[in-house]
Design a protein around this motif. Sequence first.
Motif, PDB file in Angstrom:
ATOM      1  N   ARG A  72       0.901  -1.156   0.000  1.00 47.89           N
ATOM      2  CA  ARG A  72       0.000   0.000   0.000  1.00 47.89           C
ATOM      3  C   ARG A  72       0.943   1.210   0.000  1.00 47.89           C
ATOM      4  O   ARG A  72       1.646   1.441   0.977  1.00 47.89           O
ATOM      5  N   ASP A 127     -12.594  -8.770   0.148  1.00 45.84           N
ATOM      6  CA  ASP A 127     -13.720  -8.056   0.777  1.00 45.84           C
ATOM      7  C   ASP A 127     -15.016  -8.065  -0.045  1.00 45.84           C
ATOM      8  O   ASP A 127     -16.094  -7.881   0.510  1.00 45.84           O
ATOM      9  N   GLU A 222     -15.820  -7.313  10.675  1.00 50.31           N
ATOM     10  CA  GLU A 222     -14.892  -6.423  11.397  1.00 50.31           C
ATOM     11  C   GLU A 222     -15.320  -4.962  11.349  1.00 50.31           C
ATOM     12  O   GLU A 222     -15.000  -4.182  12.237  1.00 50.31           O
ATOM     13  N   HIS A 249      -5.715 -12.634   9.364  1.00 51.50           N
ATOM     14  CA  HIS A 249      -5.110 -12.813   8.039  1.00 51.50           C
ATOM     15  C   HIS A 249      -5.160 -14.234   7.505  1.00 51.50           C
ATOM     16  O   HIS A 249      -4.818 -14.461   6.343  1.00 51.50           O
ATOM     17  N   ARG A 252      -6.813 -14.400   4.272  1.00 52.18           N
ATOM     18  CA  ARG A 252      -6.213 -13.869   3.040  1.00 52.18           C
ATOM     19  C   ARG A 252      -5.345 -14.903   2.316  1.00 52.18           C
ATOM     20  O   ARG A 252      -4.922 -14.679   1.177  1.00 52.18           O
TER      21      ARG A 252
HETATM   22  O1  F6P Z   1      -8.851  -5.334   2.055  1.00 49.32           O
HETATM   23  C1  F6P Z   1      -8.491  -6.605   2.481  1.00 49.32           C
HETATM   24  C2  F6P Z   1      -8.282  -6.623   3.970  1.00 49.32           C
HETATM   25  O2  F6P Z   1      -7.905  -7.938   4.340  1.00 49.32           O
HETATM   26  C3  F6P Z   1      -9.451  -6.154   4.820  1.00 49.32           C
HETATM   27  O3  F6P Z   1     -10.451  -7.141   4.948  1.00 49.32           O
HETATM   28  C4  F6P Z   1      -8.765  -5.799   6.105  1.00 49.32           C
HETATM   29  O4  F6P Z   1      -9.511  -4.827   6.816  1.00 49.32           O
HETATM   30  C5  F6P Z   1      -7.455  -5.226   5.632  1.00 49.32           C
HETATM   31  O5  F6P Z   1      -7.229  -5.751   4.331  1.00 49.32           O
HETATM   32  C6  F6P Z   1      -6.267  -5.558   6.494  1.00 49.32           C
HETATM   33  O6  F6P Z   1      -5.172  -4.904   5.973  1.00 49.32           O
HETATM   34  P1  F6P Z   1      -3.662  -5.205   6.392  1.00 49.32           P
HETATM   35  O7  F6P Z   1      -3.288  -6.556   5.833  1.00 49.32           O
HETATM   36  O8  F6P Z   1      -2.896  -4.108   5.757  1.00 49.32           O
HETATM   37  O9  F6P Z   1      -3.642  -5.212   7.868  1.00 49.32           O
END
Ligand code: F6P
Length: 319
Positions: A72, A127, A222, A249, A252
């Motif tokens: 990011r 998301d 969340e 995570h 993910r």
């Molecule tokens: O946008 C995907 C996401 O996993 C969201 O669900 C969550 O709020 C955010 O990213 C978490 O971000 P990071 O991995 O930067 O903590």
Amino acid sequence: MKTIGVLTSGGDSPGMNAAIRAVVRSSIYHGCKVIGVKQGYHGLINGFMDEMNLSSVADIIHRGGTILQTARSEAFMTEEGRKKALYALQIFGIDGLVVIGGDGSFKGAQKLTELGIPTMGVPGTIDNDLRYTEYTIGFDTAVNTVLDAIGRIRDTSASHGRANIIEVMGRHCGDIALYAGLAGGAESIIVPEIQFDIDNVCSKLIKGRNRGKLHSIILLAEGVGGALDIGKEIEEKTGMETRVTILGHIQRGGSPTSFDRIIASKMGARAVELLLEGKKNRALGIKGLETIDVDFEEAFNTTNKFDEDTYRLANILSI
Ligand code: F6P
């Protein structure tokens, strides 16, 4: 168009690799050179780029994460950062760029189009919060990961006769909670899009317990916040021992489902075709399993919201 760039940006999602593979292989199929940009816009600004070939994307369709890595980037938000990115694109001779990511990543792509580089956005985020498309890459896998967790937590919930709150990701969007909650038979689903009443949640739990139900699962998005406080309140009001699990995570990662691989392949390949047709500034999507594309501005302005019918159904089925 001779050289196409590809990058992944924002939070990673399972299926991003399948999308990269589709961009690389279809570009080569159409006679183009492909450059992979590492670490999203951060890598673009810093010139972290390499040419990719057929072998660069071998053996990745089934892998979670992104082989190009992601980031990011704060710097890309500035005009100076974007100028550096434009310079790097020119140095590497990139005529068109495919950005795989969420809405923030698409906004970056739109800025690059304004600077003269045609871009395409392929929606990659667990998301499912981009409303112009029915599905984003990674959502289906994340829902299945949550389902797996619900199954495991239900075992221990039933053994102890507890209430278990499972907090899932989604940022401001309740889709993961809704779909995993419906598929997992959760007693209650709490999402940011719908005002919830803690007394309703508690009364369902008490009724369930009184008719002999052993487990109680509450899916909490969340975006609502306050999982621990909600857990305490439920314990106080129902007298049921309550535990909170924040999945985090784990949602993910993992190998993408067939659905995510297929939509990633379709949208990645179509993004390349659109660039070759001379189009720019388009967001790819899925409607009724067909691949669609809309202007970025339309994508940002589409707000047909949360699936209230499915939410109502989940409530009916969990009385
Ligand atoms: O946008 C995907 C996401 O996993 C969201 O669900 C969550 O709020 C955010 O990213 C978490 O971000 P990071 O991995 O930067 O903590």
